[in-house]
Enzyme design. Sequence first.
Site, PDB file in Angstrom:
ATOM      1  N   ASP A 147      -4.377  -4.125 -10.373  1.00 34.13           N
ATOM      2  CA  ASP A 147      -3.216  -3.245 -10.557  1.00 34.13           C
ATOM      3  C   ASP A 147      -2.919  -3.024 -12.039  1.00 34.13           C
ATOM      4  O   ASP A 147      -2.547  -1.922 -12.448  1.00 34.13           O
ATOM      5  CB  ASP A 147      -1.985  -3.827  -9.852  1.00 34.13           C
ATOM      6  CG  ASP A 147      -2.089  -3.733  -8.340  1.00 34.13           C
ATOM      7  OD1 ASP A 147      -2.903  -2.929  -7.854  1.00 34.13           O
ATOM      8  OD2 ASP A 147      -1.354  -4.459  -7.646  1.00 34.13           O
ATOM      9  N   ASN A 196      24.524   6.591  -8.617  1.00 36.79           N
ATOM     10  CA  ASN A 196      24.001   6.463  -9.984  1.00 36.79           C
ATOM     11  C   ASN A 196      22.476   6.328 -10.020  1.00 36.79           C
ATOM     12  O   ASN A 196      21.883   6.272 -11.092  1.00 36.79           O
ATOM     13  CB  ASN A 196      24.634   5.256 -10.681  1.00 36.79           C
ATOM     14  CG  ASN A 196      26.125   5.427 -10.893  1.00 36.79           C
ATOM     15  OD1 ASN A 196      26.590   6.525 -11.196  1.00 36.79           O
ATOM     16  ND2 ASN A 196      26.879   4.357 -10.715  1.00 36.79           N
ATOM     17  N   GLY A 202       6.064  -5.793  -8.189  1.00 37.27           N
ATOM     18  CA  GLY A 202       6.036  -6.891  -7.238  1.00 37.27           C
ATOM     19  C   GLY A 202       4.812  -6.845  -6.348  1.00 37.27           C
ATOM     20  O   GLY A 202       3.835  -6.150  -6.622  1.00 37.27           O
ATOM     21  N   ALA A 203       4.865  -7.602  -5.255  1.00 31.51           N
ATOM     22  CA  ALA A 203       3.796  -7.629  -4.260  1.00 31.51           C
ATOM     23  C   ALA A 203       4.421  -7.312  -2.906  1.00 31.51           C
ATOM     24  O   ALA A 203       5.314  -8.031  -2.451  1.00 31.51           O
ATOM     25  CB  ALA A 203       3.129  -9.002  -4.227  1.00 31.51           C
ATOM     26  N   LYS A 218       2.551  -7.574 -13.699  1.00 35.07           N
ATOM     27  CA  LYS A 218       2.382  -7.806 -12.264  1.00 35.07           C
ATOM     28  C   LYS A 218       2.826  -9.229 -11.977  1.00 35.07           C
ATOM     29  O   LYS A 218       2.256 -10.186 -12.512  1.00 35.07           O
ATOM     30  CB  LYS A 218       0.919  -7.590 -11.865  1.00 35.07           C
ATOM     31  CG  LYS A 218       0.627  -7.774 -10.393  1.00 35.07           C
ATOM     32  CD  LYS A 218       1.101  -6.599  -9.554  1.00 35.07           C
ATOM     33  CE  LYS A 218       0.720  -6.817  -8.084  1.00 35.07           C
ATOM     34  NZ  LYS A 218       1.193  -5.734  -7.219  1.00 35.07           N
ATOM     35  N   GLY A 261       2.194   2.668  -2.798  1.00 34.89           N
ATOM     36  CA  GLY A 261       2.045   3.415  -4.050  1.00 34.89           C
ATOM     37  C   GLY A 261       2.782   2.823  -5.235  1.00 34.89           C
ATOM     38  O   GLY A 261       3.023   3.515  -6.228  1.00 34.89           O
ATOM     39  N   SER A 277       1.803   0.631  -7.501  1.00 32.02           N
ATOM     40  CA  SER A 277       1.009   0.554  -8.731  1.00 32.02           C
ATOM     41  C   SER A 277       0.915   1.910  -9.417  1.00 32.02           C
ATOM     42  O   SER A 277       1.028   2.007 -10.637  1.00 32.02           O
ATOM     43  CB  SER A 277      -0.396   0.024  -8.434  1.00 32.02           C
ATOM     44  OG  SER A 277      -0.339  -1.281  -7.916  1.00 32.02           O
ATOM     45  N   GLY A 281       0.788  -1.226   0.000  1.00 34.00           N
ATOM     46  CA  GLY A 281       0.000   0.000   0.000  1.00 34.00           C
ATOM     47  C   GLY A 281       0.818   1.272   0.000  1.00 34.00           C
ATOM     48  O   GLY A 281       0.342   2.321   0.433  1.00 34.00           O
TER      49      GLY A 281
END
Length: 214
Positions: A51, A203, A117-118, A39, A16, A18, A14
């Site tokens: 998503d 970098n 990712g998740a 995803k 952010g 996505s 949760g």
Amino acid sequence: MKGKAIFVTGIDTGIGKSVATGIYAKELMNQGYSVITQKMVETGAKKFSEDIILHRKLQGIPLTAEDYEGITCPFVYSYPCSPHLAARLENRKIDIDVVIRNTDILRKKYDYVLIEGAGGLAVPYSEELTILDYIQQQNLPVILVTSGKLGSINHTLLSLFACQYHQLRVHSVVYNLYPKTDPIICNETQYYLSNYLSKVFPNANFEVLKCYDI
């Protein structure tokens, strides 16, 4: 020539990811590149990746053929929990080779593939392996999404420590300003993390996600 794959992770669920994925995809499209998002696995959804739908909305494009074919998100589970548990509850394991093959399919067609990712880096997708293991095995550069909420410095540094220890390439850190938090903490956190990143990962880019319209 294959396109470039970049992995988008976060300091927590949760945070952010996505939104950051969709917005960065749009920015790359505005530069003239062909871009698709993927995803790795999604939990807490019904049959189709929510998503992915959000990514396309932020990109300003309709769902693609690859979306409908399940190439961009082959593993969707209904229970909102860690991927390894969601897979166990449905007795349907996550076959990471499918994810890898699908990424390869997308890289042959698009200039960029942004893989979301998740949760965070240490989230398990099986009983033995985590998201970090997958990133390391595939040698993917990382976009890390964080925020200005209390506790973000700790969680961000731990994630960057993990990247450093496992020799992951940090592409950028995205500092998400939404939802708004305590301005004193938020401003200090932004300054601290930006300064830290410039010294430890010179970098890498530090990007501020100010607002968005969904």
